[in-house]
Scaffold this motif. Structure first.
Motif, PDB file in Angstrom:
ATOM      1  N   LEU A   1     -43.736  28.882  22.965  1.00 32.61           N
ATOM      2  CA  LEU A   1     -44.432  30.360  22.741  1.00 32.61           C
ATOM      3  C   LEU A   1     -43.700  31.177  23.693  1.00 32.61           C
ATOM      4  O   LEU A   1     -43.590  32.368  23.265  1.00 32.61           O
ATOM      5  N   LEU A   2     -43.555  30.874  24.824  1.00 34.43           N
ATOM      6  CA  LEU A   2     -42.936  31.703  25.811  1.00 34.43           C
ATOM      7  C   LEU A   2     -41.632  32.279  25.716  1.00 34.43           C
ATOM      8  O   LEU A   2     -41.228  33.232  25.737  1.00 34.43           O
TER       9      LEU A   2
ATOM     10  N   ARG B   1     -46.132  25.493  25.117  1.00 31.14           N
ATOM     11  CA  ARG B   1     -45.986  26.510  26.141  1.00 31.14           C
ATOM     12  C   ARG B   1     -44.475  26.802  26.279  1.00 31.14           C
ATOM     13  O   ARG B   1     -44.189  28.319  26.020  1.00 31.14           O
ATOM     14  N   THR B   2     -43.571  26.008  26.191  1.00 30.70           N
ATOM     15  CA  THR B   2     -42.303  26.318  26.302  1.00 30.70           C
ATOM     16  C   THR B   2     -41.629  27.147  24.934  1.00 30.70           C
ATOM     17  O   THR B   2     -41.199  28.139  25.094  1.00 30.70           O
TER      18      THR B   2
ATOM     19  N   LEU C   1     -50.197  34.717  31.329  1.00 30.93           N
ATOM     20  CA  LEU C   1     -49.557  33.345  30.709  1.00 30.93           C
ATOM     21  C   LEU C   1     -48.820  32.869  31.906  1.00 30.93           C
ATOM     22  O   LEU C   1     -48.357  33.487  32.838  1.00 30.93           O
TER      23      LEU C   1
ATOM     24  N   LEU D   1     -51.851  26.122  26.427  1.00 30.68           N
ATOM     25  CA  LEU D   1     -50.715  26.196  27.039  1.00 30.68           C
ATOM     26  C   LEU D   1     -50.853  25.137  28.334  1.00 30.68           C
ATOM     27  O   LEU D   1     -49.777  24.827  28.722  1.00 30.68           O
ATOM     28  N   ASP D   2     -51.911  25.104  28.821  1.00 31.41           N
ATOM     29  CA  ASP D   2     -52.148  24.247  29.967  1.00 31.41           C
ATOM     30  C   ASP D   2     -52.023  22.685  29.473  1.00 31.41           C
ATOM     31  O   ASP D   2     -51.367  21.808  30.045  1.00 31.41           O
TER      32      ASP D   2
END
Length: 812
Positions: free
Chosen positions: A486-487, A483-484, A510, A476-477
């Motif tokens: 999955l969140l 990241r966008t 997260l 995610l980093d």
């Protein structure tokens, strides 16, 4: 240098000393106390089956004991005991020739004791006259160096090498545990060769501590650290609990867990003993497998996966200890395409090595390691690997490996097996795809839609932080688009499983502090702190969690579902909490969020003595007329009827309606049934009850309802009213006697109430009150009903009189 010599010979049968032998010559400086220590060290016993009168060839073939021992005063002894031709009754005797080495004095030429094994200095007879020449100033080695022939010997003893060398290393420690290590060979010269292997392999200080003898018949009683024995004495050594290596028998099956010893064995079998000294020049523990494994790999010695992992791990901790040439050779050996037995621990060690070398060495040097790691990550499924940085594959090398692995990565990510694929595997594939520049944008929505529920499922199977958490956070980093997506997927899941998401966020922090709205994730992250701060005040927790969403339930009803699921996940709200929820949001919001079902559960699950439950039921029926149906609707209507029975004027036929709604609501909650039955029978026992309702009730012959009526009639409020209100007593008498042909349940109950409830109440009245009851019965019923009351009451009085007369007769 001055080395005193000692000669010792066995006694012949009949000698006067009655001892095993005697010293025939002793050099200066050797005291009697030392001779007492030396004597058992130079003793000798013929092997079983030896000829009593051997020929010369047989005599030469008997074993010789070459011994190196430490004495109590710090001095040492090196000597040889050999069979010799005797005379008369002793055709075979033994002769020991030894050299005493004072404490702190090295052997001549700074040689090791085993180098004197075949020295021409050793003699088999005592000097004539028992006089010794001057003390030795030299102890020449054998005719050939001790190293000569050891390679061939090591190869011939390949199956035993690792186990024996491991035990010899332990025996060379400053304070070894247990008795001596026993080396069983058919030729005692081979025991000396084992000691030669140890002398080359071990550091000098260890070799000098390794006391030994190449032959003994009594291993269990030896104070030396290594002893040689013949096969016929192996069983006795085992029975004594010693470490026995029968190198003259079938090879052992089990290997040694000592990695250093296994590495040493591979070096010997590769005929490269010069590598031991080279390895000793590297920093670290001399008996660690890492340094020797590094040197072995750099020199083309093939090692096993554990040894290769040790080499990579050692080099990762000390990258400064190797020059550029050695680093290049080590990388080439570790990344060799001919290796097919790599393990997860080896890949992990190689990953650490790559991290240590990355930036320290040119990319061209570390590229084979990087390629090896990403290939394993894709094809081997090792989710714990430390992956290289993205710039490790810049240029043609990166394009080549991306061309090979890219299609494999996309095919697996696209497959619908994402739900069954471990989270760590999906995370690894996504990270490698970015590392190699593989474009998977079109696949990303489907990948994260499968990944999000898998995260929750795997995290719920183990306590604490899940194993995939570090790699997931790195992913995610590294990748903003992942990241966008999955969140967002987790935020969509949260309304359906808010508790699972909240527990996941407690274990995996997260990063959703950016610009994404994510109202449901923010609520899930807020609830643990709210519960810790506000404790059992669930209403306050709900308000705080709802504020964390940043959205009104009027604008986004699903936040209402998430908040309710977080606060009341495993329970229904209380009636008071449900009324708060109903007032806090419109019925449309609850309808869209689906939370109206929680409010229904609150009403139906309330204890029987909760007054607001009936009012809540009434409000729910008004707010959700289309949503509530079936059994739940009938149960709520039953509660609503209870409200009318106690506070209002229910529609006629309510006695029958209670029965009808009860049947529709099966299986009915016990508290709801208790509340409905209580409200009904209390209304039927009220002074102003409609006669038609009581008639319907009686004629129904409903056993459960009649039992509830019986309990209420026997309760203290009814009994008090019967005693104090003659009109009420008259009314009960009329109704309890008005239906003689009703069903069995009512007939039995009415008779019992007349006898056990009404009769004691009338008995407690004054005569005027009894007369009022009789008059009321006649006025509201008929003259015949009044006569029936008098007869009923008289039968009671006569019964009392009869009991008094019977008592007097018994007393008379």
């Amino acid at each position: 240098m001055s080395l005193a010599q000692v000669h010792y010979i066995s006694t012949a049968p009949g000698d006067a000393e009655k001892t095993a032998g005697r010293f025939t010559a002793v050099g200066p400086g050797v005291s009697q106390a030392l001779l007492a220590e030396i004597e058992p060290l130079v003793g000798y016993a013929l092997p079983d089956g030896a000829s009593h009168r051997p020929a010369d060839a047989e005599l030469r073939s008997l074993p010789q004991a070459f011994t190196y021992a430490a004495l109590s005063d710090g001095s040492r002894l090196v000597g040889r005991t050999a069979p010799a031709r005797g005379e008369g009754p002793a055709p075979v005797r033994f002769h020991a020739h030894a050299v005493h080495i004072p404490s702190g004095v090295p052997l001549p030429g700074d040689r090791l004791p085993v180098e004197a094994w075949r020295s021409p200095h050793w003699v088999s007879v005592t000097p004539v006259g028992g006089t010794l020449p001057d003390p030795l100033g030299a102890l020449p080695p054998g005719p050939a160096p001790v190293r000569e022939g050891l390679d061939d010997f090591a190869v011939s003893r390949g199956p035993w090498l690792a186990a024996v060398l491991a035990d010899l290393r332990r025996a060379s420690e400053e304070a070894p545990a247990g008795g001596p290590v026993v080396l069983v060979e058919r030729q005692n010269a081979d025991v000396a060769r084992w000691l030669g292997l140890a002398a080359v392999t071990l550091p000098r200080e260890s070799v000098e501590r390794l006391t030994f003898t190449t032959y003994t018949r009594r291993p269990g009683s030896s104070a030396l650290r290594v002893v040689g024995a013949l096969p016929e004495d192996a069983a006795a050594a085992r029975e004594a609990g010693l470490r026995v290596h029968v190198c003259a028998d079938r090879p052992p099956v089990d290997g040694t867990p000592d990695m250093w010893a296994r590495t040493v064995a591979r070096v010997w079998r590769s005929r490269a003993p010069e590598l031991f000294q080279e390895a000793r020049e590297l920093p670290g523990d001399p008996f660690a497998a890492g340094p020797l494994a590094v040197i072995a790999l750099c020199n083309g010695v093939a090692l096993g996966p554990e040894e290769r992992a040790a080499a990579a791990g050692w080099a990762a901790e000390r990258p400064y200890a190797l020059d550029a040439e050695r680093i290049g050779r080590l990388v080439e050996a570790l990344a060799s395409p001919g290796i097919d037995d790599r393990t997860g621990s080896e890949f992990d060690a190689v990953g650490r090595l790559f991290g240590a070398l990355d930036g320290r060495c040119p990319a061209s040097v570390t590229a084979p390691l990087a390629a090896m790691l990403v290939t394993e990550a894709v094809r081997g499924g090792n989710g714990s690997l430390e992956l290289p940085r993205r710039d490790a594959f810049v240029g043609p090398d990166g394009e080549a490996i991306a061309g090979v692995l890219g299609p494999e990565i996309l095919t697996e990510l696209e497959s619908g097996a994402g739900g069954a694929r471990p989270v760590a595997r999906t995370v690894q594939l996504l990270r490698v795809a970015r590392l190699l520049g593989v474009n998977g944008t079109e696949l990303l929505p489907g990948v994260v839609d499968r990944l999000a529920p898998a995260l929750l499922a795997e995290a719920s199977e183990e306590p604490g932080s899940p194993a995939f958490a570090p790699a997931l956070l790195e992913l995610l980093d590294e990748q903003f688009d992942v990241r966008t997506a999955l969140l967002g997927a987790l935020d969509r899941i949260a309304p359906e499983a808010p508790g699972a998401v909240a527990r996941f966020l407690e274990r995996v922090a997260l990063p959703f502090t950016g610009t994404q709205a994510l109202p449901h994730l923010r609520m899930c992250a807020e609830v643990p702190g709210a519960m810790t701060t506000l404790g059992r005040d669930r209403t306050a927790v709900w308000h705080r969690v709802l504020r964390a969403a940043g959205l009104s339930p009027f604008a986004e009803p699903l936040v209402l579902r998430t908040a309710v699921g977080l606060v009341w996940e495993d329970r229904a709200p209380t009636v008071e909490e449900a009324r708060m929820l109903l007032e806090a949001a419109t019925s449309d919001a609850h309808r869209a969020a689906g939370t109206w079902a929680r409010l229904v559960d609150a009403a139906l699950g309330a204890p029987a003595d909760t007054e607001d439950a009936t009012a809540l039921a009434h409000d729910l029926l008004q707010a959700f007329p289309q949503e509530i149906g079936g059994r739940e609707r009938a149960a709520l209507q039953l509660l609503d009827l209870c409200r009318d029975l106690r506070t209002g004027a229910p529609e006629p036929g309510w006695a029958e309606q209670v029965r009808t709604l009860r049947d529709r609501a099966e299986p009915l909650e016990p508290a709801v049934q208790e509340r409905a039955f209580t409200a009904l029978v209390e209304r039927l026992l009220a002074p102003d009850r409609p006669g038609a309702e009581l008639y319907d009730f009686v004629r129904s012959d409903d056993a459960e309802l009649i039992a509830a009526y019986d309990r209420a009639a026997r309760a203290e409020p009814t009994r008090t009213r019967l005693r104090t209100h003659p009109a009420y007593a008259a009314d009960c008498f009329t109704h309890w006697t008005a239906h003689p042909h009703a069903g069995a349940a009512w007939t039995t109950t009415a008779a019992a109430l007349l006898d056990e409830v009404l009769r004691p109440a009338v008995r407690a009245m004054t005569a005027e009150a009894v007369a009022e009851v009789e008059e009321t019965v006649g006025r509201t019923g008929s003259s015949g009903r009044a006569v029936a009351f008098r007869d009923w009451n008289r039968s009671s009085a006569l019964g009392r009189l009869g009991r008094r007369i019977a008592g007097r007769v018994r007393r008379g």
